[in-house]
Motif scaffolding. Structure first.
Motif, PDB file in Angstrom:
ATOM      1  N   MET A   1       0.829  -1.190   0.000  1.00  0.00           N
ATOM      2  CA  MET A   1       0.000   0.000   0.000  1.00  0.00           C
ATOM      3  C   MET A   1       0.871   1.251   0.000  1.00  0.00           C
ATOM      4  O   MET A   1       1.910   1.292   0.635  1.00  0.00           O
ATOM      5  CB  MET A   1      -0.877   0.052   1.256  1.00  0.00           C
ATOM      6  N   ARG A   2       0.368   2.243  -0.663  1.00  0.00           N
ATOM      7  CA  ARG A   2       1.009   3.547  -0.668  1.00  0.00           C
ATOM      8  C   ARG A   2       0.151   4.528   0.130  1.00  0.00           C
ATOM      9  O   ARG A   2      -1.035   4.313   0.319  1.00  0.00           O
ATOM     10  CB  ARG A   2       1.172   4.034  -2.104  1.00  0.00           C
ATOM     11  N   GLN A   3       0.782   5.614   0.561  1.00  0.00           N
ATOM     12  CA  GLN A   3       0.085   6.639   1.331  1.00  0.00           C
ATOM     13  C   GLN A   3       0.222   7.969   0.596  1.00  0.00           C
ATOM     14  O   GLN A   3       1.318   8.371   0.211  1.00  0.00           O
ATOM     15  CB  GLN A   3       0.710   6.746   2.714  1.00  0.00           C
ATOM     16  N   LEU A   4      -0.916   8.638   0.432  1.00  0.00           N
ATOM     17  CA  LEU A   4      -0.940   9.968  -0.159  1.00  0.00           C
ATOM     18  C   LEU A   4      -1.549  10.930   0.852  1.00  0.00           C
ATOM     19  O   LEU A   4      -2.645  10.689   1.362  1.00  0.00           O
ATOM     20  CB  LEU A   4      -1.771   9.985  -1.448  1.00  0.00           C
ATOM     21  N   LEU A   5      -0.819  11.987   1.141  1.00  0.00           N
ATOM     22  CA  LEU A   5      -1.290  13.026   2.053  1.00  0.00           C
ATOM     23  C   LEU A   5      -1.493  14.302   1.244  1.00  0.00           C
ATOM     24  O   LEU A   5      -0.555  14.783   0.594  1.00  0.00           O
ATOM     25  CB  LEU A   5      -0.260  13.279   3.155  1.00  0.00           C
ATOM     26  N   LEU A   6      -2.714  14.814   1.257  1.00  0.00           N
ATOM     27  CA  LEU A   6      -3.013  16.078   0.597  1.00  0.00           C
ATOM     28  C   LEU A   6      -3.181  17.143   1.664  1.00  0.00           C
ATOM     29  O   LEU A   6      -4.057  17.025   2.526  1.00  0.00           O
ATOM     30  CB  LEU A   6      -4.299  15.967  -0.236  1.00  0.00           C
ATOM     31  N   LEU A   7      -2.353  18.158   1.639  1.00  0.00           N
ATOM     32  CA  LEU A   7      -2.377  19.220   2.643  1.00  0.00           C
ATOM     33  C   LEU A   7      -2.588  20.563   1.952  1.00  0.00           C
ATOM     34  O   LEU A   7      -1.784  20.964   1.116  1.00  0.00           O
ATOM     35  CB  LEU A   7      -1.070  19.249   3.444  1.00  0.00           C
ATOM     36  N   ARG A   8      -3.668  21.216   2.318  1.00  0.00           N
ATOM     37  CA  ARG A   8      -3.864  22.580   1.844  1.00  0.00           C
ATOM     38  C   ARG A   8      -3.033  23.500   2.730  1.00  0.00           C
ATOM     39  O   ARG A   8      -2.974  23.320   3.956  1.00  0.00           O
ATOM     40  CB  ARG A   8      -5.338  22.967   1.921  1.00  0.00           C
ATOM     41  N   HIS A   9      -2.381  24.470   2.132  1.00  0.00           N
ATOM     42  CA  HIS A   9      -1.572  25.422   2.889  1.00  0.00           C
ATOM     43  C   HIS A   9      -2.393  26.022   4.035  1.00  0.00           C
ATOM     44  O   HIS A   9      -3.616  26.075   3.979  1.00  0.00           O
ATOM     45  CB  HIS A   9      -1.062  26.538   1.982  1.00  0.00           C
ATOM     46  N   ALA A  10      -1.696  26.487   5.049  1.00  0.00           N
ATOM     47  CA  ALA A  10      -2.359  27.131   6.182  1.00  0.00           C
ATOM     48  C   ALA A  10      -2.870  28.517   5.765  1.00  0.00           C
ATOM     49  O   ALA A  10      -2.536  29.029   4.695  1.00  0.00           O
ATOM     50  CB  ALA A  10      -1.390  27.238   7.356  1.00  0.00           C
ATOM     51  N   LYS A  11      -3.675  29.112   6.645  1.00  0.00           N
ATOM     52  CA  LYS A  11      -4.328  30.395   6.356  1.00  0.00           C
ATOM     53  C   LYS A  11      -3.287  31.485   6.078  1.00  0.00           C
ATOM     54  O   LYS A  11      -2.332  31.652   6.823  1.00  0.00           O
ATOM     55  CB  LYS A  11      -5.206  30.790   7.542  1.00  0.00           C
ATOM     56  N   SER A  12      -3.537  32.224   5.004  1.00  0.00           N
ATOM     57  CA  SER A  12      -2.590  33.257   4.602  1.00  0.00           C
ATOM     58  C   SER A  12      -3.107  34.655   4.913  1.00  0.00           C
ATOM     59  O   SER A  12      -4.277  34.860   5.210  1.00  0.00           O
ATOM     60  CB  SER A  12      -2.267  33.126   3.115  1.00  0.00           C
ATOM     61  N   ASN A  13      -2.192  35.586   4.810  1.00  0.00           N
ATOM     62  CA  ASN A  13      -2.452  36.975   5.155  1.00  0.00           C
ATOM     63  C   ASN A  13      -2.819  37.771   3.902  1.00  0.00           C
ATOM     64  O   ASN A  13      -2.117  37.719   2.904  1.00  0.00           O
ATOM     65  CB  ASN A  13      -1.184  37.552   5.798  1.00  0.00           C
ATOM     66  N   TRP A  14      -3.909  38.516   3.999  1.00  0.00           N
ATOM     67  CA  TRP A  14      -4.381  39.351   2.891  1.00  0.00           C
ATOM     68  C   TRP A  14      -4.174  40.830   3.182  1.00  0.00           C
ATOM     69  O   TRP A  14      -4.695  41.693   2.458  1.00  0.00           O
ATOM     70  CB  TRP A  14      -5.874  39.099   2.654  1.00  0.00           C
ATOM     71  N   ASP A  15      -3.435  41.183   4.226  1.00  0.00           N
ATOM     72  CA  ASP A  15      -3.321  42.570   4.680  1.00  0.00           C
ATOM     73  C   ASP A  15      -2.589  43.496   3.706  1.00  0.00           C
ATOM     74  O   ASP A  15      -2.855  44.695   3.678  1.00  0.00           O
ATOM     75  CB  ASP A  15      -2.635  42.649   6.044  1.00  0.00           C
ATOM     76  N   ASP A  16      -1.655  42.976   2.944  1.00  0.00           N
ATOM     77  CA  ASP A  16      -0.853  43.819   2.053  1.00  0.00           C
ATOM     78  C   ASP A  16      -1.380  43.709   0.625  1.00  0.00           C
ATOM     79  O   ASP A  16      -1.070  42.746  -0.083  1.00  0.00           O
ATOM     80  CB  ASP A  16       0.614  43.394   2.123  1.00  0.00           C
ATOM     81  N   PRO A  17      -2.145  44.698   0.166  1.00  0.00           N
ATOM     82  CA  PRO A  17      -2.725  44.628  -1.170  1.00  0.00           C
ATOM     83  C   PRO A  17      -1.690  44.756  -2.290  1.00  0.00           C
ATOM     84  O   PRO A  17      -2.001  44.497  -3.452  1.00  0.00           O
ATOM     85  CB  PRO A  17      -3.718  45.800  -1.199  1.00  0.00           C
ATOM     86  N   THR A  18      -0.446  45.131  -1.953  1.00  0.00           N
ATOM     87  CA  THR A  18       0.578  45.252  -2.991  1.00  0.00           C
ATOM     88  C   THR A  18       1.212  43.912  -3.346  1.00  0.00           C
ATOM     89  O   THR A  18       1.869  43.789  -4.372  1.00  0.00           O
ATOM     90  CB  THR A  18       1.698  46.232  -2.548  1.00  0.00           C
ATOM     91  N   LEU A  19       1.011  42.902  -2.484  1.00  0.00           N
ATOM     92  CA  LEU A  19       1.578  41.583  -2.768  1.00  0.00           C
ATOM     93  C   LEU A  19       0.712  40.852  -3.788  1.00  0.00           C
ATOM     94  O   LEU A  19      -0.519  40.883  -3.713  1.00  0.00           O
ATOM     95  CB  LEU A  19       1.637  40.733  -1.492  1.00  0.00           C
ATOM     96  N   ASN A  20       1.370  40.166  -4.711  1.00  0.00           N
ATOM     97  CA  ASN A  20       0.577  39.320  -5.599  1.00  0.00           C
ATOM     98  C   ASN A  20       0.232  38.031  -4.854  1.00  0.00           C
ATOM     99  O   ASN A  20       0.807  37.735  -3.802  1.00  0.00           O
ATOM    100  CB  ASN A  20       1.296  39.058  -6.930  1.00  0.00           C
ATOM    101  N   ASP A  21      -0.717  37.299  -5.357  1.00  0.00           N
ATOM    102  CA  ASP A  21      -1.229  36.104  -4.671  1.00  0.00           C
ATOM    103  C   ASP A  21      -0.116  35.109  -4.349  1.00  0.00           C
ATOM    104  O   ASP A  21      -0.085  34.528  -3.270  1.00  0.00           O
ATOM    105  CB  ASP A  21      -2.306  35.440  -5.538  1.00  0.00           C
ATOM    106  N   HIS A  22       0.801  34.911  -5.252  1.00  0.00           N
ATOM    107  CA  HIS A  22       1.881  33.943  -5.080  1.00  0.00           C
ATOM    108  C   HIS A  22       2.755  34.259  -3.867  1.00  0.00           C
ATOM    109  O   HIS A  22       3.308  33.352  -3.245  1.00  0.00           O
ATOM    110  CB  HIS A  22       2.732  33.899  -6.356  1.00  0.00           C
ATOM    111  N   ASP A  23       2.849  35.530  -3.522  1.00  0.00           N
ATOM    112  CA  ASP A  23       3.773  35.969  -2.475  1.00  0.00           C
ATOM    113  C   ASP A  23       3.140  36.216  -1.116  1.00  0.00           C
ATOM    114  O   ASP A  23       3.804  36.718  -0.204  1.00  0.00           O
ATOM    115  CB  ASP A  23       4.488  37.250  -2.929  1.00  0.00           C
TER     116      ASP A  23
END
Length: 179
Positions: A1-23
């Protein structure tokens, strides 16, 4: 058997509107959730051999908070996992060497949620197999889905069995119950 773990990143900060989504970095809540998830993973003995991580800042910071990793854990950063579709994620997984038994993917929604739903399949949801309805309701930040995979990585699209689904709320409940 193999194991696959899917993890969504933790909650990110939206406070700086100058940052693009990737950053966008993690916020304090996301850092706490990822740190708690690390403890839960250790308690459950979840130690992937290979981690595929999106190139975004929030996925990389999530990974950093899961460290230290086992010495044998390999990490591959992939810009192709940034906002990837289920098909793109499957393509990355299909290229994993056959001898690799445990893989974690740290990426984004909606791709992770859609992939989890595809792997579970509508039949499992209709039978209300453990955890499947919770996954169907959504894949929140810092959520982790563990799957058992019977076949080789290239056949993953044929489905897998959901073993567990952990959310930050579940991990927090465990911490409070153990305190």
């Amino acid at each position: 058997m193999r194991q696959l773990l899917l993890l969504r990143h933790a909650k990110s900060n939206w406070d700086d509107p100058t940052l693009n989504d990737h950053d966008r970095p993690l916020d304090a809540e996301g850092r706490a959730a990822a740190t708690a998830l690390r403890a839960a993973m250790l308690d459950l003995g979840l130690a992937p051999e290979l981690i595929l991580v999106s190139s975004s800042r929030r996925t990389r910071e999530t990974l950093e908070l899961l460290e230290p990793l086992a010495e044998t854990t390999r990490v591959l950063r992939s810009s192709e996992l940034y906002l990837a579709s289920p098909a793109q994620i499957l393509e990355q997984i299909a290229a994993i060497p056959a001898e690799t038994r445990s893989v974690m993917v740290i990426a984004h929604n909606p791709g992770l949620h859609d992939l989890a739903m595809m792997l579970i399949g509508s039949h499992a949801i209709s039978l209300n197999q453990p955890g499947t309805l919770r996954v169907a309701r959504g894949f929140p930040t810092a959520a982790l889905a563990e799957f058992s995979v019977a076949g080789p990585w290239p056949t993953l699209a044929q489905g897998a069995r959901l073993v567990r689904f952990l959310t930050p709320h579940d991990v927090q409940q465990t911490v409070q119950n153990n305190a």
